[in-house]
Design an enzyme around this catalytic site. Structure first.
Site, PDB file in Angstrom:
ATOM      1  N   VAL A  14       9.235  -4.861  -4.553  1.00 21.47           N
ATOM      2  CA  VAL A  14       9.154  -6.313  -4.735  1.00 21.47           C
ATOM      3  C   VAL A  14       9.832  -6.725  -6.049  1.00 21.47           C
ATOM      4  O   VAL A  14      10.583  -7.701  -6.097  1.00 21.47           O
ATOM      5  CB  VAL A  14       7.684  -6.785  -4.695  1.00 21.47           C
ATOM      6  CG1 VAL A  14       7.601  -8.289  -4.947  1.00 21.47           C
ATOM      7  CG2 VAL A  14       7.059  -6.445  -3.345  1.00 21.47           C
ATOM      8  N   GLU A 120       0.990 -16.843  -5.199  1.00 22.80           N
ATOM      9  CA  GLU A 120       1.354 -17.101  -3.794  1.00 22.80           C
ATOM     10  C   GLU A 120       1.632 -15.820  -3.018  1.00 22.80           C
ATOM     11  O   GLU A 120       1.308 -15.692  -1.836  1.00 22.80           O
ATOM     12  CB  GLU A 120       2.584 -18.025  -3.759  1.00 22.80           C
ATOM     13  CG  GLU A 120       3.063 -18.405  -2.385  1.00 22.80           C
ATOM     14  CD  GLU A 120       2.033 -19.198  -1.600  1.00 22.80           C
ATOM     15  OE1 GLU A 120       1.783 -20.353  -1.938  1.00 22.80           O
ATOM     16  OE2 GLU A 120       1.459 -18.645  -0.641  1.00 22.80           O
ATOM     17  N   VAL A 123      -1.135 -13.062  -0.939  1.00 22.58           N
ATOM     18  CA  VAL A 123      -1.640 -13.092   0.443  1.00 22.58           C
ATOM     19  C   VAL A 123      -0.544 -13.618   1.362  1.00 22.58           C
ATOM     20  O   VAL A 123       0.056 -14.658   1.088  1.00 22.58           O
ATOM     21  CB  VAL A 123      -2.880 -14.011   0.581  1.00 22.58           C
ATOM     22  CG1 VAL A 123      -3.492 -13.856   1.969  1.00 22.58           C
ATOM     23  CG2 VAL A 123      -3.910 -13.733  -0.494  1.00 22.58           C
ATOM     24  N   GLY A 125       2.457 -12.386   2.149  1.00 23.19           N
ATOM     25  CA  GLY A 125       3.867 -12.128   1.848  1.00 23.19           C
ATOM     26  C   GLY A 125       4.636 -13.421   1.641  1.00 23.19           C
ATOM     27  O   GLY A 125       4.318 -14.219   0.761  1.00 23.19           O
ATOM     28  N   ILE A 127       4.759 -16.107   3.448  1.00 22.45           N
ATOM     29  CA  ILE A 127       4.211 -17.359   4.012  1.00 22.45           C
ATOM     30  C   ILE A 127       3.593 -18.185   2.884  1.00 22.45           C
ATOM     31  O   ILE A 127       2.744 -17.678   2.162  1.00 22.45           O
ATOM     32  CB  ILE A 127       3.100 -17.075   5.055  1.00 22.45           C
ATOM     33  CG1 ILE A 127       3.567 -16.074   6.106  1.00 22.45           C
ATOM     34  CG2 ILE A 127       2.619 -18.351   5.696  1.00 22.45           C
ATOM     35  CD1 ILE A 127       2.446 -15.590   7.019  1.00 22.45           C
ATOM     36  N   GLU A 181       1.383  -0.130   1.030  1.00 20.18           N
ATOM     37  CA  GLU A 181       0.950   0.009  -0.360  1.00 20.18           C
ATOM     38  C   GLU A 181       1.337   1.388  -0.877  1.00 20.18           C
ATOM     39  O   GLU A 181       1.588   2.315  -0.085  1.00 20.18           O
ATOM     40  CB  GLU A 181      -0.575  -0.134  -0.437  1.00 20.18           C
ATOM     41  CG  GLU A 181      -1.079  -1.510  -0.059  1.00 20.18           C
ATOM     42  CD  GLU A 181      -0.481  -2.604  -0.933  1.00 20.18           C
ATOM     43  OE1 GLU A 181      -0.673  -2.569  -2.148  1.00 20.18           O
ATOM     44  OE2 GLU A 181       0.193  -3.481  -0.382  1.00 20.18           O
ATOM     45  N   LYS A 196      -7.355  -9.680   0.359  1.00 13.73           N
ATOM     46  CA  LYS A 196      -6.691 -10.933   0.728  1.00 13.73           C
ATOM     47  C   LYS A 196      -7.689 -11.930   1.314  1.00 13.73           C
ATOM     48  O   LYS A 196      -7.618 -13.134   1.040  1.00 13.73           O
ATOM     49  CB  LYS A 196      -5.565 -10.634   1.724  1.00 13.73           C
ATOM     50  CG  LYS A 196      -4.404  -9.877   1.071  1.00 13.73           C
ATOM     51  CD  LYS A 196      -3.449  -9.324   2.113  1.00 13.73           C
ATOM     52  CE  LYS A 196      -2.198  -8.724   1.482  1.00 13.73           C
ATOM     53  NZ  LYS A 196      -1.399  -7.948   2.443  1.00 13.73           N
ATOM     54  N   GLY A 293       7.175  -6.730   2.665  1.00 12.04           N
ATOM     55  CA  GLY A 293       8.595  -6.396   2.536  1.00 12.04           C
ATOM     56  C   GLY A 293       9.203  -7.051   1.314  1.00 12.04           C
ATOM     57  O   GLY A 293       8.664  -8.002   0.753  1.00 12.04           O
TER      58      GLY A 293
HETATM   59  N1  HSE Z   1       0.924  -3.467   2.120  1.00 17.34           N
HETATM   60  C1  HSE Z   1       0.895  -4.876   2.284  1.00 17.34           C
HETATM   61  C2  HSE Z   1       1.050  -5.171   3.755  1.00 17.34           C
HETATM   62  C3  HSE Z   1       1.991  -5.514   1.500  1.00 17.34           C
HETATM   63  O1  HSE Z   1       1.409  -4.271   4.522  1.00 17.34           O
HETATM   64  O2  HSE Z   1       0.782  -6.292   4.164  1.00 17.34           O
HETATM   65  C4  HSE Z   1       1.869  -7.014   1.421  1.00 17.34           C
HETATM   66  O3  HSE Z   1       0.714  -7.411   0.752  1.00 17.34           O
END
Ligand code: HSE
Length: 424
Positions: A14, A120, A123, A125, A127, A181, A196, A293
């Site tokens: 990221v 942001e 939770v 990604g 969105i 992760e 989340k 991603g």
């Molecule tokens: N490991 C997390 C997932 C990354 O797969 O959603 C995004 O928070």
């Protein structure tokens, strides 16, 4: 106009995406990036960035106005972020574990130091769902949020369902694609979704929910045969984060569920996430998009950085993005006090009386059966039996399950999963 100076903690998947996006934006200067191993090659142009393995180079630099945290982990990062806030730096973080565990203290400290903390990317990604909950839906009393909040588990379950992929192969692919992760047990054992869901519940209900009180179950017990039997019953299996108001308090949990195939959440595939929000004025809203991603997550991080930069340029900057969450912690209801319909797979001996025994256990604990399926017998003489119950209390189901476990005809309990209920 003067550029805003940014320091990035973490240049992994990221972090590299964030550095790429910020490098293309003339409003910002990425002065620093702190990494664990400064000699490691990175897939991003760092010609103008000072790469350090000492995060305090960033924290101590008075030029840095915005601290972007995309390193992950909690203990060290929490201390760094607290010090950064005390030194007047605004923070943008993608760290769901940090916000779920320490959000209350972090926001309070930020408030005292007149800085803003945005999250942001923590939770969903890419969105924009935190801003939707915090601002777009302010006029509503939220009664429920339910969502697919982990890209890795959704990718695994979709790959098992659509391509017949094995669990381990699908997980390895999710890792390769940069969704998982650092320790993928956080994904497949439900921790990530619990963090989340805790954050969403805190935002939706205005009070910090204690993450330790949130029930979680992972997806490791789910087999391809569960997925195909669920389909026959009219469901898809999805990892769900659920937070809803109940008469007795807040019902917040993270576990796989059988989602009716016609429900919009059932059609969310691959690494996508989606969140279904029930609000008093708006009714039902679903947000869907890439949940993990590099670039989707970087999109959310950099969106926060840009929002923050716009606010910083106002003549009377005030940290008005602060979430309206009461710092007093609340507890999620105990899972024992919840109610669901259940799916149960077990192995039993293929002998007379097996179904009768099961029926007796459920009947004795007041659990009503909806469907029952026995399919074939293994070479070892075991029968796989799948049952669907009607809605029942967790306590009653657990008691029936204990009785079934102790029956001589039971060889092994496979998996018990809850069934998603449409909002009433
Ligand atoms: N490991 C997390 C997932 C990354 O797969 O959603 C995004 O928070």
């Amino acid at each position: 106009m003067a550029k805003i100076t940014v320091g990035i903690l973490g240049l992994g998947t990221v972090g590299s995406g964030v550095a790429k996006l910020l490098a293309d934006d003339a409003r910002f200067r990425v002065k620093w990036a702190a990494v664990r191993d400064a000699s490691k090659p990175r897939d991003v142009d760092l010609a103008r960035v000072r790469v350090t393995d000492r995060p305090f180079d960033i924290i101590d630099d008075p030029e840095v106005e915005i601290l972007v945290e995309v390193a992950g982990g909690v203990d060290t990062i929490y201390e760094l972020i607290k010090t950064g806030i005390e030194r007047g730096k605004h923070v943008v973080t993608a760290n769901k574990e940090l916000i779920a565990k320490h959000g209350s203290e972090i926001f309070e400290l930020a408030h005292r130091n007149n800085v803003t903390v945005l999250f942001e990317a923590a939770v969903g990604g890419g969105i924009p769902l935190i801003s939707t909950l915090q601002r777009g839906l302010q006029a509503n009393r939220i009664s429920r949020v339910a969502g697919i909040l982990n890209g890795t588990t959704n990718y695994i379950l979709t790959s098992m369902e659509q391509r017949g992929a094995g669990f381990d192969a699908a997980l390895a692919e999710a890792q390769r694609l940069g969704f998982a992760e650092a320790d993928p047990r956080d994904d497949v054992e439900g921790f990530d979704v619990a963090y989340k869901t805790t954050i969403l519940a805190s935002l939706a209900f205005g009070s910090f929910v204690d993450v330790e009180s949130v029930y979680k179950q992972g997806i490791t017990g789910i087999t391809d045969s569960d997925i195909s039997v669920a389909r026959e019953f009219g469901y898809k299996i999805k990892m769900i984060g659920l937070a809803q108001r109940r008469a007795g308090g807040l019902d917040v949990r993270a576990h796989p569920m059988l989602v009716p195939a016609r429900h919009p959440l059932a059609s969310v595939e691959g690494s996508n996430n989606a969140i279904f929000i029930s609000g008093s004025a708006v009714g039902e809203v679903m947000l869907l998009g890439p949940g993990a991603g590099q670039m989707p997550t970087a999109s959310a991080v950099v969106g926060d950085v840009i929002n923050l930069a716009s606010a910083l340029r106002l003549p009377d900057f005030a940290p008005y993005f602060q979430p309206a969450i009461d710092s007093k912690r609340s507890q999620a209801c105990s899972i024992e006090d919840c109610e669901s319909a259940f799916y149960l797979r077990l192995e039993a001996t293929d002998t007379p009386g097996v179904i009768g025994n099961l029926g007796h256990a459920f009947g004795a604990h007041n659990v009503s059966l909806n469907s029952i399926l026995q399919r074939g017998v293994t070479a070892g003489g075991a029968a796989t039996i799948v049952l669907l119950t009607h809605k029942t209390s967790e306590r009653s189901f657990a008691r029936a399950l204990r009785e079934i476990e102790s029956q001589p005809t039971t060889r092994r309990i496979g998996v018990a999963l809850r069934v998603f209920e449409q909002a009433s």
